[in-house]
Design a protein around this motif. Structure first.
Motif, PDB file in Angstrom:
ATOM      1  N   HIS A  77      -8.275  -3.231  -2.241  1.00 59.01           N
ATOM      2  CA  HIS A  77      -9.390  -2.215  -1.722  1.00 59.01           C
ATOM      3  C   HIS A  77     -10.571  -2.426  -1.453  1.00 59.01           C
ATOM      4  O   HIS A  77     -11.981  -1.631  -1.183  1.00 59.01           O
ATOM      5  CB  HIS A  77      -9.070  -0.986  -2.595  1.00 59.01           C
ATOM      6  CG  HIS A  77      -7.557   0.007  -1.847  1.00 59.01           C
ATOM      7  ND1 HIS A  77      -6.386  -0.613  -2.189  1.00 59.01           N
ATOM      8  CD2 HIS A  77      -7.379   0.333  -0.639  1.00 59.01           C
ATOM      9  CE1 HIS A  77      -5.756   0.120  -2.129  1.00 59.01           C
ATOM     10  NE2 HIS A  77      -6.084   0.300  -1.036  1.00 59.01           N
TER      11      HIS A  77
ATOM     12  N   CYS B 218       1.434  -1.347  -0.376  1.00 60.54           N
ATOM     13  CA  CYS B 218      -0.625  -0.166   0.154  1.00 60.54           C
ATOM     14  C   CYS B 218       0.753   1.216   0.073  1.00 60.54           C
ATOM     15  O   CYS B 218       1.221   1.954  -0.944  1.00 60.54           O
ATOM     16  CB  CYS B 218      -1.285  -0.246   0.957  1.00 60.54           C
ATOM     17  SG  CYS B 218      -2.006   1.258   1.482  1.00 60.54           S
TER      18      CYS B 218
ATOM     19  N   GLU C 171      -2.510  -5.922  -3.325  1.00 60.44           N
ATOM     20  CA  GLU C 171      -1.466  -4.984  -2.126  1.00 60.44           C
ATOM     21  C   GLU C 171      -1.210  -6.421  -2.264  1.00 60.44           C
ATOM     22  O   GLU C 171      -1.244  -7.265  -1.577  1.00 60.44           O
ATOM     23  CB  GLU C 171      -1.835  -4.727  -1.155  1.00 60.44           C
ATOM     24  CG  GLU C 171      -2.792  -2.578  -1.663  1.00 60.44           C
ATOM     25  CD  GLU C 171      -3.135  -1.977  -0.496  1.00 60.44           C
ATOM     26  OE1 GLU C 171      -3.067  -0.903  -1.003  1.00 60.44           O
ATOM     27  OE2 GLU C 171      -3.662  -2.578   0.575  1.00 60.44           O
TER      28      GLU C 171
ATOM     29  N   LYS D 163       0.020   9.615   0.390  1.00 61.67           N
ATOM     30  CA  LYS D 163      -0.687   8.177   1.185  1.00 61.67           C
ATOM     31  C   LYS D 163      -1.961   9.550   1.253  1.00 61.67           C
ATOM     32  O   LYS D 163      -1.590  10.728   2.578  1.00 61.67           O
ATOM     33  CB  LYS D 163      -0.505   7.632   2.407  1.00 61.67           C
ATOM     34  CG  LYS D 163       0.398   6.484   1.908  1.00 61.67           C
ATOM     35  CD  LYS D 163      -0.215   5.931   0.702  1.00 61.67           C
ATOM     36  CE  LYS D 163      -1.044   5.180   0.621  1.00 61.67           C
ATOM     37  NZ  LYS D 163      -1.548   4.212  -0.480  1.00 61.67           N
TER      38      LYS D 163
ATOM     39  N   ARG E 150       3.249  -2.060  -7.594  1.00 59.24           N
ATOM     40  CA  ARG E 150       2.468  -0.486  -6.675  1.00 59.24           C
ATOM     41  C   ARG E 150       2.980   0.060  -5.652  1.00 59.24           C
ATOM     42  O   ARG E 150       4.210  -0.695  -4.779  1.00 59.24           O
ATOM     43  CB  ARG E 150       1.281  -0.322  -6.833  1.00 59.24           C
ATOM     44  CG  ARG E 150       0.901  -1.646  -5.894  1.00 59.24           C
ATOM     45  CD  ARG E 150      -0.217  -1.410  -5.350  1.00 59.24           C
ATOM     46  NE  ARG E 150      -0.337  -0.137  -3.586  1.00 59.24           N
ATOM     47  CZ  ARG E 150      -1.216   0.483  -3.722  1.00 59.24           C
ATOM     48  NH1 ARG E 150      -2.853  -0.051  -4.216  1.00 59.24           N
ATOM     49  NH2 ARG E 150      -1.170   1.504  -3.005  1.00 59.24           N
TER      50      ARG E 150
ATOM     51  N   ASP F 137      -3.401  -0.853   5.470  1.00 54.16           N
ATOM     52  CA  ASP F 137      -3.594  -1.275   4.714  1.00 54.16           C
ATOM     53  C   ASP F 137      -3.037  -3.241   5.055  1.00 54.16           C
ATOM     54  O   ASP F 137      -3.636  -3.657   4.246  1.00 54.16           O
ATOM     55  CB  ASP F 137      -3.674  -1.222   3.070  1.00 54.16           C
ATOM     56  CG  ASP F 137      -4.971  -0.110   2.914  1.00 54.16           C
ATOM     57  OD1 ASP F 137      -5.886   0.012   4.113  1.00 54.16           O
ATOM     58  OD2 ASP F 137      -5.078   0.571   2.184  1.00 54.16           O
TER      59      ASP F 137
ATOM     60  N   GLN G 124      -5.580  -5.854   4.323  1.00 55.29           N
ATOM     61  CA  GLN G 124      -6.084  -7.129   2.583  1.00 55.29           C
ATOM     62  C   GLN G 124      -4.716  -6.946   2.162  1.00 55.29           C
ATOM     63  O   GLN G 124      -4.647  -7.331   0.942  1.00 55.29           O
ATOM     64  CB  GLN G 124      -6.932  -5.181   2.296  1.00 55.29           C
ATOM     65  CG  GLN G 124      -6.129  -4.304   1.954  1.00 55.29           C
ATOM     66  CD  GLN G 124      -7.066  -3.564   1.439  1.00 55.29           C
ATOM     67  OE1 GLN G 124      -8.156  -2.625   2.109  1.00 55.29           O
ATOM     68  NE2 GLN G 124      -6.456  -2.038   1.010  1.00 55.29           N
TER      69      GLN G 124
HETATM   70 MN    MN Z   1      -3.704   0.991   0.446  1.00 56.45          MN
END
Ligand code: MN
Ligand code: PEP
Length: 338
Positions: free
Chosen positions: A272, A102, A298, A131, A126, A309, A312
């Motif tokens: 997400h 993330c 992620e 943020k 990524r 995050d 997830q």
């Molecule tokens: Mn994220």
């Protein structure tokens, strides 16, 4: 308005018509095809009517574009757009897997996470350096230092990188480090930001706002396209609904709809989109099955210590398993991993 010229029309004829369109204050578009020259005229419909283009001897037909978004619509371009991201191509028959944390947290974290992405067949990296956090007390990102670390990992593993831009004034600085911009859900209707990335020469992954309609999403893409940047990838990342069991409601119907109405590639963010690690893999398979051109997920080498995050994020074993389960769905959808 789409203006199709007769088969024997020349480039000169097109130029004459384009200058007429421009002189009346409309935006002229030139789209030479294999069989026919096609022109576009964008702007006030009344001005268009007064031009009476249908009566011109070179013009075969004039038809209105019925959707509010024009240049990103299938009416304007029937074939799929392809977007170059590093050495890979998003759209047009490929399935692109972009993965990474993330947020970029430190050198070890981005390096180890990128190594996992590379090892198991991810094509892009990524990671967020700026943020947009809901709380001002949450980790806000390493900013430019994060971009430096991301570029290092990106080069080391040969993975093109994408990161979120949150401020128009950062665009030029960020271009030095990255291969693509991400416009996050919270900024989907930040029109100045959309215009700024629209003037850059980097591809843009445009995420759907959490309460944005599909039409608003495609109009946001239109803002970028209208500034001259055609390298846009739409990302469905879930929307807010009454449902609380998942973080967001992943709207895969939107993927099929956008693929039908727009020529832009569409990817899915199952991280997400669900907020729950165990749901990422099944939703990645569903993304491939419904016609998406890729996913952005992620991955963290150790999600339990992630600064954002973690819930997830996939670890190496999860990512490897997701990739294994996903491949047959990509082939079944007639796409190749690229
Ligand atoms: Mn994220
Ligand atoms: C992200 O990609 O980490 C992110 C913040 O995504 P979104 O804008 O979709 O919430």
């Amino acid at each position: 308005m789409i203006i199709v010229l007769k088969p024997n029309s020349t480039e000169e004829d097109a130029k004459t018509l384009l200058s007429k369109i421009e002189q009346s204050g409309l935006k002229p578009l030139y789209m030479p095809g294999v069989e026919r020259i096609v022109l576009g005229a964008l702007g006030d419909e009344r001005k268009l009517a007064s031009l009476q283009l249908g009566a011109h001897p070179c013009v075969e037909s004039v038809k209105p574009i019925l959707t509010s978004y024009k240049q990103v619509s299938r009416e304007m371009q029937s074939h799929d757009s392809q977007v170059t991201f590093g050495k890979t191509t998003i759209g047009g028959g490929t399935f692109t897997i972009i993965a990474g944390p993330c947020a970029i947290e430190n050198e070890e974290q981005i390096d180890k996470s990128a190594a996992i992405v590379k090892k198991h067949g991810g094509l892009g990296l990524r990671g967020g350096a700026f943020k947009p956090r809901s709380s001002p007390y949450s980790f806000q990102g390493l900013e430019e230092q994060g971009l430096i670390l991301m570029q290092q990992a990106s080069k080391k593993y040969g993975l093109p990188c994408v990161t979120e831009v949150i401020d128009a004034s950062h665009v030029d600085m960020m271009c030095k480090y990255i291969d693509a911009f991400q416009i996050g859900a919270r900024n989907m209707q930040n029109f100045r930001l959309l215009k700024a990335v629209g003037r850059s020469n980097k591809p843009v992954i445009l995420k759907r706002g959490m309460s944005a309609t599909i039409e608003e999403l495609l109009l946001a893409a239109e803002y970028i396209y209208n500034e001259g940047n055609k390298d846009i990838v739409i990302c469905e990342r879930g929307i807010r609904t009454f449902e609380k069991a998942t973080r967001n409601t992943l709207d895969l119907g939107a993927v099929a709809f956008i693929k039908n109405r727009s020529h832009l590639p569409v990817i899915v963010d199952p991280s997400h989109g669900t907020g729950i690690r165990e749901l990422v893999s099944p939703m990645a398979r569903a993304a491939a099955a419904c016609g998406a051109d890729g996913i952005i997920v992620e991955v963290h080498y150790d999600p339990k210590i992630a600064l954002s995050d973690g819930m997830q994020s996939l670890d190496e074993a999860d990512f490897e398993k997701m990739m294994r389960g996903l491949r047959p769905f990509i082939s079944a959808a007639g796409k190749v991993v690229a």
